[in-house]
Design a protein around this motif. Structure first.
Motif, PDB file in Angstrom:
ATOM      1  N   ILE A   1       0.816  -1.213   0.000  1.00 41.41           N
ATOM      2  CA  ILE A   1       0.000   0.000   0.000  1.00 41.41           C
ATOM      3  C   ILE A   1       0.855   1.271   0.000  1.00 41.41           C
ATOM      4  N   ARG A   2       1.980   1.242   0.687  1.00 39.30           N
ATOM      5  CA  ARG A   2       2.818   2.451   0.714  1.00 39.30           C
ATOM      6  C   ARG A   2       3.257   2.833  -0.695  1.00 39.30           C
ATOM      7  N   GLN A   3       3.770   1.860  -1.448  1.00 43.12           N
ATOM      8  CA  GLN A   3       4.226   2.139  -2.812  1.00 43.12           C
ATOM      9  C   GLN A   3       3.078   2.621  -3.679  1.00 43.12           C
ATOM     10  N   LEU A   4       1.914   1.991  -3.509  1.00 44.90           N
ATOM     11  CA  LEU A   4       0.731   2.382  -4.285  1.00 44.90           C
ATOM     12  C   LEU A   4       0.367   3.841  -4.030  1.00 44.90           C
ATOM     13  N   CYS A   5       0.372   4.232  -2.761  1.00 46.00           N
ATOM     14  CA  CYS A   5       0.024   5.606  -2.406  1.00 46.00           C
ATOM     15  C   CYS A   5       1.070   6.589  -2.921  1.00 46.00           C
ATOM     16  N   GLU A   6       2.355   6.235  -2.800  1.00 47.50           N
ATOM     17  CA  GLU A   6       3.418   7.109  -3.313  1.00 47.50           C
ATOM     18  C   GLU A   6       3.301   7.300  -4.815  1.00 47.50           C
ATOM     19  N   GLU A   7       2.941   6.229  -5.520  1.00 52.19           N
ATOM     20  CA  GLU A   7       2.766   6.335  -6.980  1.00 52.19           C
ATOM     21  C   GLU A   7       1.613   7.273  -7.320  1.00 52.19           C
ATOM     22  N   LYS A   8       0.530   7.206  -6.537  1.00 51.82           N
ATOM     23  CA  LYS A   8      -0.627   8.073  -6.790  1.00 51.82           C
ATOM     24  C   LYS A   8      -0.272   9.526  -6.501  1.00 51.82           C
ATOM     25  N   ILE A   9       0.487   9.769  -5.451  1.00 55.45           N
ATOM     26  CA  ILE A   9       0.942  11.128  -5.133  1.00 55.45           C
ATOM     27  C   ILE A   9       1.783  11.673  -6.282  1.00 55.45           C
ATOM     28  N   ASN A  10       2.728  10.880  -6.737  1.00 55.75           N
ATOM     29  CA  ASN A  10       3.592  11.316  -7.836  1.00 55.75           C
ATOM     30  C   ASN A  10       2.794  11.537  -9.117  1.00 55.75           C
ATOM     31  N   TYR A  11       1.757  10.728  -9.322  1.00 55.48           N
ATOM     32  CA  TYR A  11       0.885  10.894 -10.493  1.00 55.48           C
ATOM     33  C   TYR A  11       0.238  12.271 -10.482  1.00 55.48           C
ATOM     34  N   TYR A  12      -0.290  12.691  -9.337  1.00 58.67           N
ATOM     35  CA  TYR A  12      -0.958  13.993  -9.282  1.00 58.67           C
ATOM     36  C   TYR A  12       0.047  15.142  -9.376  1.00 58.67           C
ATOM     37  N   PHE A  13       1.219  14.968  -8.802  1.00 55.99           N
ATOM     38  CA  PHE A  13       2.228  16.023  -8.947  1.00 55.99           C
ATOM     39  C   PHE A  13       2.701  16.139 -10.397  1.00 55.99           C
ATOM     40  N   GLU A  14       2.798  15.016 -11.095  1.00 56.81           N
ATOM     41  CA  GLU A  14       3.177  15.061 -12.500  1.00 56.81           C
ATOM     42  C   GLU A  14       2.090  15.752 -13.328  1.00 56.81           C
ATOM     43  N   LEU A  15       0.829  15.442 -13.040  1.00 58.66           N
ATOM     44  CA  LEU A  15      -0.265  16.154 -13.702  1.00 58.66           C
ATOM     45  C   LEU A  15      -0.172  17.655 -13.441  1.00 58.66           C
ATOM     46  N   ALA A  16       0.137  18.011 -12.195  1.00 59.98           N
ATOM     47  CA  ALA A  16       0.251  19.431 -11.842  1.00 59.98           C
ATOM     48  C   ALA A  16       1.367  20.102 -12.636  1.00 59.98           C
ATOM     49  N   ASN A  17       2.486  19.421 -12.785  1.00 62.95           N
ATOM     50  CA  ASN A  17       3.586  19.991 -13.571  1.00 62.95           C
ATOM     51  C   ASN A  17       3.192  20.178 -15.026  1.00 62.95           C
ATOM     52  N   GLN A  18       2.441  19.227 -15.569  1.00 61.17           N
ATOM     53  CA  GLN A  18       1.979  19.361 -16.953  1.00 61.17           C
ATOM     54  C   GLN A  18       1.011  20.531 -17.096  1.00 61.17           C
ATOM     55  N   THR A  19       0.125  20.688 -16.114  1.00 57.94           N
ATOM     56  CA  THR A  19      -0.831  21.796 -16.163  1.00 57.94           C
ATOM     57  C   THR A  19      -0.110  23.131 -16.079  1.00 57.94           C
ATOM     58  N   LEU A  20       0.866  23.226 -15.174  1.00 52.66           N
ATOM     59  CA  LEU A  20       1.625  24.483 -15.055  1.00 52.66           C
ATOM     60  C   LEU A  20       2.367  24.787 -16.351  1.00 52.66           C
ATOM     61  N   ALA A  21       2.857  23.763 -17.019  1.00 48.49           N
ATOM     62  CA  ALA A  21       3.581  23.966 -18.284  1.00 48.49           C
ATOM     63  C   ALA A  21       2.677  24.595 -19.345  1.00 48.49           C
ATOM     64  N   GLU A  22       1.363  24.360 -19.253  1.00 50.10           N
ATOM     65  CA  GLU A  22       0.421  24.893 -20.237  1.00 50.10           C
ATOM     66  C   GLU A  22       0.059  26.360 -20.001  1.00 50.10           C
ATOM     67  N   VAL A  23       0.380  26.877 -18.815  1.00 44.91           N
ATOM     68  CA  VAL A  23       0.039  28.270 -18.502  1.00 44.91           C
ATOM     69  C   VAL A  23       0.909  29.202 -19.338  1.00 44.91           C
ATOM     70  N   ASN A  24       0.256  30.183 -19.978  1.00 47.05           N
ATOM     71  CA  ASN A  24       0.946  31.021 -20.964  1.00 47.05           C
ATOM     72  C   ASN A  24       1.637  32.221 -20.337  1.00 47.05           C
ATOM     73  N   VAL A  25       2.651  31.931 -19.534  1.00 52.68           N
ATOM     74  CA  VAL A  25       3.546  32.977 -19.029  1.00 52.68           C
ATOM     75  C   VAL A  25       4.970  32.461 -19.196  1.00 52.68           C
ATOM     76  N   PRO A  26       5.968  33.350 -19.223  1.00 51.66           N
ATOM     77  CA  PRO A  26       7.352  32.893 -19.373  1.00 51.66           C
ATOM     78  C   PRO A  26       7.747  31.920 -18.265  1.00 51.66           C
ATOM     79  N   GLU A  27       8.597  30.967 -18.611  1.00 50.49           N
ATOM     80  CA  GLU A  27       8.995  29.922 -17.663  1.00 50.49           C
ATOM     81  C   GLU A  27       9.598  30.494 -16.385  1.00 50.49           C
ATOM     82  N   GLU A  28      10.346  31.589 -16.513  1.00 51.39           N
ATOM     83  CA  GLU A  28      10.985  32.129 -15.308  1.00 51.39           C
ATOM     84  C   GLU A  28       9.959  32.618 -14.291  1.00 51.39           C
ATOM     85  N   ARG A  29       8.771  32.990 -14.759  1.00 45.50           N
ATOM     86  CA  ARG A  29       7.733  33.439 -13.826  1.00 45.50           C
ATOM     87  C   ARG A  29       7.069  32.264 -13.103  1.00 45.50           C
ATOM     88  N   LYS A  30       7.268  31.063 -13.620  1.00 49.14           N
ATOM     89  CA  LYS A  30       6.691  29.873 -12.991  1.00 49.14           C
ATOM     90  C   LYS A  30       7.609  29.268 -11.934  1.00 49.14           C
TER      91      LYS A  30
END
Length: 324
Positions: free
Chosen positions: A280-309
């Motif tokens: 269960i620990r590994q499963l939960c860690e994988e799910k946490i990393n999944y949502y953080f990876e989604l968050a990074n992808q979403t932030l990448a789509e925001v239309n401001v210069p990278e340095e502002r992110k």
């Protein structure tokens, strides 16, 4: 641009200097108390970081950010009463320091104060901000109701749990980020992206809480681990343990869940052992990393210069690696 630590300092300074001049003072003392005993201030920090993507001087929107923190602490005050919790952040909860009636009345007034602080935005932004804040407040109540209903159910699914924590936890982080964007005159599509970003961070954050409650270091975590296990709370961990257990493991889990009397340390140790066996620990860690990876992808789509992110990326990294 300000760092998250600089923003946090501004939020705490603002909270420390809020005036409570209305009478009776005894109504407002619990509000001051609950806002003074600490907290990560994630919601106001995210609001100001979101604003700072487009505009300088995030301190210009401190009051609505503090309004969101006031609202968040109001929900904690009432949650503690419903859970009959003794401690919050190492201090007595309001209903223990005073009484249940005080917790209800001061909490209700705290909600009104949250709205008063939230409405201190430019007049042209007020309808959109209050609409979002109000829908969010309703959703959080819905999430709390789901959470309480899960206590008497043994068939809660992972999808139901994820939706519950989205409502109870994630939408307020999403609201914070989107209000920051709205106040900064961000394009609508980017404001919507920040909402999704906050949702994804919030889901990862709550799953981290589930994980830390079992596997955290008590000295760092700030409280004894295993509280969710001893109270049979339907967490991501317990739901998936039942879903993935073999017959022998499921019988052991059921025995501990149904036990009316038990040694706390033994129950925590035995259920944790079952979690380890089932993975269960590994499963939960994988799910946490999944949502953080989604968050990074979403932030990448925001239309401001990278340095502002950069500051948001740094803050997300801090949250990903948090130990408490």
């Amino acid at each position: 641009m300000l760092t998250s630590n600089e923003i946090l300092q501004k939020v705490n300074d603002c909270l420390d200097h809020l005036r409570y001049d209305r009478k009776p003072a005894s109504l407002y003392e619990p509000m001051q108390y609950v806002l003074s005993i600490g907290g990560k201030r994630i919601r106001p920090v995210l609001m100001l970081l979101g604003y700072n993507l487009w505009k300088e001087h995030p301190e210009d929107i401190l009051m609505p950010a503090v309004g969101l923190e006031t609202y968040h602490n109001y929900t904690l005050l009432h949650d503690d009463l419903m859970d009959n919790a003794d401690m919050r952040r190492g201090q007595l909860t309001v209903h223990k320091k005073w009484d249940a009636n005080k917790a209800i009345l001061s909490g209700d007034s705290m909600l009104v104060l949250a709205y008063q602080r939230m409405q201190q935005v430019p007049a042209d932004k007020l309808p959109a901000v209050l609409d979002l804040f109000t829908v969010t407040a309703l959703e959080i109540g819905e999430g709390q109701e789901y959470d309480m209903s899960f206590e008497t159910r043994s068939d809660v699914t992972e999808d139901e749990y994820i939706e519950m924590i989205r409502l109870k936890t994630s939408v307020l982080l999403a609201c914070a980020m989107k209000i920051g964007a709205l106040l900064a005159d961000a394009p609508q599509e980017d404001a919507d992206r920040l909402y999704r970003l906050g949702e994804q961070i919030g889901l990862a954050f709550q799953l981290q809480d589930d994980l830390l409650d079992v596997y955290g270091d008590p000295k760092v975590f700030g409280k004894a681990i295993g509280g969710d296990i001893t109270s049979n709370k339907k967490t991501y961990m317990l739901i998936n343990a039942f879903n993935r257990a073999n017959d022998k493991q499921r019988k052991e889990l059921e025995r501990w869940i149904n036990a009316k009397t038990f040694n706390r340390e033994v129950k925590v140790a035995e259920v944790t052992r079952l979690y380890d066996e089932i993975g269960i620990r590994q499963l939960c860690e994988e799910k946490i990393n999944y949502y953080f990876e989604l968050a990074n992808q979403t932030l990448a789509e925001v239309n401001v210069p990278e340095e502002r992110k950069l500051q948001i990326r740094n803050y997300m990294d801090e949250l990903l690696h948090r130990k408490k």
